[in-house]
Design a protein around this motif. Structure first.
Motif, PDB file in Angstrom:
ATOM      1  N   ALA A 131       0.833  -1.208   0.000  1.00 36.86           N
ATOM      2  CA  ALA A 131       0.000   0.000   0.000  1.00 36.86           C
ATOM      3  C   ALA A 131       0.864   1.253   0.000  1.00 36.86           C
ATOM      4  O   ALA A 131       0.591   2.210  -0.741  1.00 36.86           O
ATOM      5  CB  ALA A 131      -0.921  -0.013   1.222  1.00 36.86           C
ATOM      6  N   ARG A 132       1.899   1.257   0.817  1.00 34.93           N
ATOM      7  CA  ARG A 132       2.796   2.419   0.861  1.00 34.93           C
ATOM      8  C   ARG A 132       3.473   2.640  -0.493  1.00 34.93           C
ATOM      9  O   ARG A 132       3.571   3.769  -0.981  1.00 34.93           O
ATOM     10  CB  ARG A 132       3.862   2.212   1.937  1.00 34.93           C
ATOM     11  N   ARG A 133       3.957   1.566  -1.100  1.00 38.50           N
ATOM     12  CA  ARG A 133       4.671   1.671  -2.375  1.00 38.50           C
ATOM     13  C   ARG A 133       3.751   2.149  -3.504  1.00 38.50           C
ATOM     14  O   ARG A 133       4.127   2.995  -4.305  1.00 38.50           O
ATOM     15  CB  ARG A 133       5.274   0.317  -2.741  1.00 38.50           C
ATOM     16  N   LEU A 134       2.556   1.589  -3.572  1.00 40.35           N
ATOM     17  CA  LEU A 134       1.626   1.984  -4.626  1.00 40.35           C
ATOM     18  C   LEU A 134       1.176   3.437  -4.450  1.00 40.35           C
ATOM     19  O   LEU A 134       1.026   4.168  -5.424  1.00 40.35           O
ATOM     20  CB  LEU A 134       0.415   1.053  -4.653  1.00 40.35           C
ATOM     21  N   VAL A 140      -4.991  -7.456 -12.102  1.00 38.58           N
ATOM     22  CA  VAL A 140      -5.240  -8.323 -10.950  1.00 38.58           C
ATOM     23  C   VAL A 140      -3.899  -8.905 -10.530  1.00 38.58           C
ATOM     24  O   VAL A 140      -3.222  -9.546 -11.339  1.00 38.58           O
ATOM     25  CB  VAL A 140      -6.211  -9.470 -11.281  1.00 38.58           C
ATOM     26  N   VAL A 141      -3.516  -8.680  -9.286  1.00 39.09           N
ATOM     27  CA  VAL A 141      -2.302  -9.275  -8.749  1.00 39.09           C
ATOM     28  C   VAL A 141      -2.684 -10.335  -7.729  1.00 39.09           C
ATOM     29  O   VAL A 141      -3.504 -10.079  -6.838  1.00 39.09           O
ATOM     30  CB  VAL A 141      -1.397  -8.220  -8.069  1.00 39.09           C
ATOM     31  N   GLU A 187       0.996 -12.867 -11.169  1.00 35.10           N
ATOM     32  CA  GLU A 187       1.214 -13.657  -9.953  1.00 35.10           C
ATOM     33  C   GLU A 187       2.616 -13.395  -9.431  1.00 35.10           C
ATOM     34  O   GLU A 187       3.603 -13.553 -10.147  1.00 35.10           O
ATOM     35  CB  GLU A 187       1.048 -15.152 -10.220  1.00 35.10           C
ATOM     36  N   ILE A 188       2.697 -12.991  -8.175  1.00 37.97           N
ATOM     37  CA  ILE A 188       3.967 -12.804  -7.491  1.00 37.97           C
ATOM     38  C   ILE A 188       4.063 -13.882  -6.413  1.00 37.97           C
ATOM     39  O   ILE A 188       3.202 -13.975  -5.533  1.00 37.97           O
ATOM     40  CB  ILE A 188       4.084 -11.410  -6.844  1.00 37.97           C
ATOM     41  N   ASP A 212       9.053  -5.177   2.302  1.00 33.13           N
ATOM     42  CA  ASP A 212       9.328  -4.111   1.344  1.00 33.13           C
ATOM     43  C   ASP A 212       9.897  -4.653   0.044  1.00 33.13           C
ATOM     44  O   ASP A 212       9.634  -4.111  -1.039  1.00 33.13           O
ATOM     45  CB  ASP A 212      10.292  -3.094   1.966  1.00 33.13           C
ATOM     46  N   ASP A 213      10.713  -5.714   0.131  1.00 36.64           N
ATOM     47  CA  ASP A 213      11.243  -6.337  -1.087  1.00 36.64           C
ATOM     48  C   ASP A 213      10.104  -6.834  -1.975  1.00 36.64           C
ATOM     49  O   ASP A 213      10.102  -6.638  -3.195  1.00 36.64           O
ATOM     50  CB  ASP A 213      12.143  -7.534  -0.734  1.00 36.64           C
ATOM     51  N   VAL A 214       9.144  -7.490  -1.365  1.00 31.63           N
ATOM     52  CA  VAL A 214       8.025  -8.035  -2.133  1.00 31.63           C
ATOM     53  C   VAL A 214       7.140  -6.905  -2.658  1.00 31.63           C
ATOM     54  O   VAL A 214       6.686  -6.928  -3.807  1.00 31.63           O
ATOM     55  CB  VAL A 214       7.206  -9.022  -1.288  1.00 31.63           C
ATOM     56  N   ALA A 215       6.908  -5.892  -1.819  1.00 36.40           N
ATOM     57  CA  ALA A 215       6.101  -4.746  -2.240  1.00 36.40           C
ATOM     58  C   ALA A 215       6.731  -4.038  -3.428  1.00 36.40           C
ATOM     59  O   ALA A 215       6.041  -3.598  -4.354  1.00 36.40           O
ATOM     60  CB  ALA A 215       5.934  -3.768  -1.076  1.00 36.40           C
ATOM     61  N   ASP A 216       8.046  -3.923  -3.419  1.00 39.70           N
ATOM     62  CA  ASP A 216       8.767  -3.312  -4.531  1.00 39.70           C
ATOM     63  C   ASP A 216       8.559  -4.108  -5.813  1.00 39.70           C
ATOM     64  O   ASP A 216       8.349  -3.544  -6.895  1.00 39.70           O
ATOM     65  CB  ASP A 216      10.257  -3.232  -4.179  1.00 39.70           C
ATOM     66  N   THR A 217       8.592  -5.430  -5.691  1.00 42.76           N
ATOM     67  CA  THR A 217       8.374  -6.299  -6.844  1.00 42.76           C
ATOM     68  C   THR A 217       6.955  -6.163  -7.387  1.00 42.76           C
ATOM     69  O   THR A 217       6.735  -6.079  -8.599  1.00 42.76           O
ATOM     70  CB  THR A 217       8.646  -7.769  -6.453  1.00 42.76           C
ATOM     71  N   ILE A 218       5.970  -6.144  -6.486  1.00 41.38           N
ATOM     72  CA  ILE A 218       4.573  -5.989  -6.901  1.00 41.38           C
ATOM     73  C   ILE A 218       4.374  -4.658  -7.624  1.00 41.38           C
ATOM     74  O   ILE A 218       3.757  -4.595  -8.693  1.00 41.38           O
ATOM     75  CB  ILE A 218       3.637  -6.079  -5.680  1.00 41.38           C
ATOM     76  N   THR A 219       4.911  -3.598  -7.043  1.00 40.47           N
ATOM     77  CA  THR A 219       4.748  -2.261  -7.638  1.00 40.47           C
ATOM     78  C   THR A 219       5.427  -2.178  -8.990  1.00 40.47           C
ATOM     79  O   THR A 219       4.900  -1.579  -9.928  1.00 40.47           O
ATOM     80  CB  THR A 219       5.295  -1.188  -6.679  1.00 40.47           C
TER      81      THR A 219
END
Length: 260
Positions: free
Chosen positions: A29-32, A140-141, A185-186, A222-229
């Protein structure tokens, strides 16, 4: 030369993140939000998502908190009527319970993991797919797990749920090809967050910490959030079908380098 991420277009600039009260969901949420999306934070713990929404808004971005249990279909349908213009859905709500073998695993644990990981993803995706399609540029993620791609002892219930989540994403991509909606898909490997392992081990801190023992640098939320973003902010014609993300110390679900 790769394309740089750009601010989302107005019709697709709202991003819904489930399981946003902690860990990967909160970090995403923060990254997006920082990437220019108005984020809608959903989780059962209202106080947590309200505090996160305040934090994001105070930083000059946009966030709205909405208490929601993804396994409650009536509540999900009501949520969908409140947010009709949506460009991104991050299905992150989920989790693991127990490490018992198949012979002694608790069916109630298996049922809860399936309800949250699989049916929760199904509920939100079905309810919001019309809005995602109407946006003209939807994504859709599905945040699955490496557990959805390889088995390991003591993890059958969680592995089964994450395999189902993987198949859901893969099948949806086939079924909606030709529409303006991507399916990403992550699948993270070993991620050290405040709650995942602790919840799995029913609050036993010693067992929870042992999961990461000797691993110098497991992934962070945060690593995963960065990848999703990163995946979400690719140009519209680029679909990251599947990305498996592990720390360097983890070669597979059962092969981890530990410095003991």
């Amino acid at each position: 030369m790769t394309s740089a991420p750009s601010a989302p277009a107005a019709p697709s600039r709202i991003a819904v993140v489930t399981g946003a009260s902690s860990g990967i969901g909160a970090a995403t949420a923060r990254r997006l939000a920082a990437a220019g999306y108005r984020v809608v934070l959903t989780a059962r713990r209202k106080d947590r998502i309200e505090a996160l929404a305040e934090e994001i808004n105070a930083a000059g971005h946009q966030a709205t908190a909405y208490a929601l249990d993804v396994t409650d279909r009536a509540a999900v349908d009501e949520f969908a009527t409140a947010f009709r213009t949506i460009g991104v859905l991050v299905n992150n709500a989920g989790g693991a319970l127990g490490t018992d073998p198949v012979a002694t695993g608790d069916p109630a644990d298996w049922r809860q993991m399936y309800e949250t990981n699989v049916l929760g993803t199904l509920n939100l995706t079905q309810a919001l797919l019309p809005a995602l399609t109407a946006s003209g540029d939807g994504t859709v993620v599905v945040v699955s797990s490496t557990a959805g791609h390889a088995t390991y002892e003591g993890g059958a219930g969680y592995v089964a749920a994450k395999h189902a989540e993987h198949v859901l994403a893969e099948t949806l991509r086939l079924e909606i090809v030709g529409t303006p909606v991507r399916v990403v898909e992550i699948a993270p490997g070993m991620v050290k967050t405040d709650e995942f392992s602790l919840t799995r081990h029913r609050g036993d801190k010693e067992k929870a910490e042992k999961v990461y023992e000797g691993v110098a640098e497991p992934l962070t939320a945060d690593d995963v959030a960065d990848t999703i973003t990163w995946a979400v902010t690719r140009p519209s014609h680029v679909n990251i079908d599947l990305m498996i993300v592990r720390p360097r110390a983890q070669a597979s679900n059962t092969k981890v380098h530990r410095e003991l």
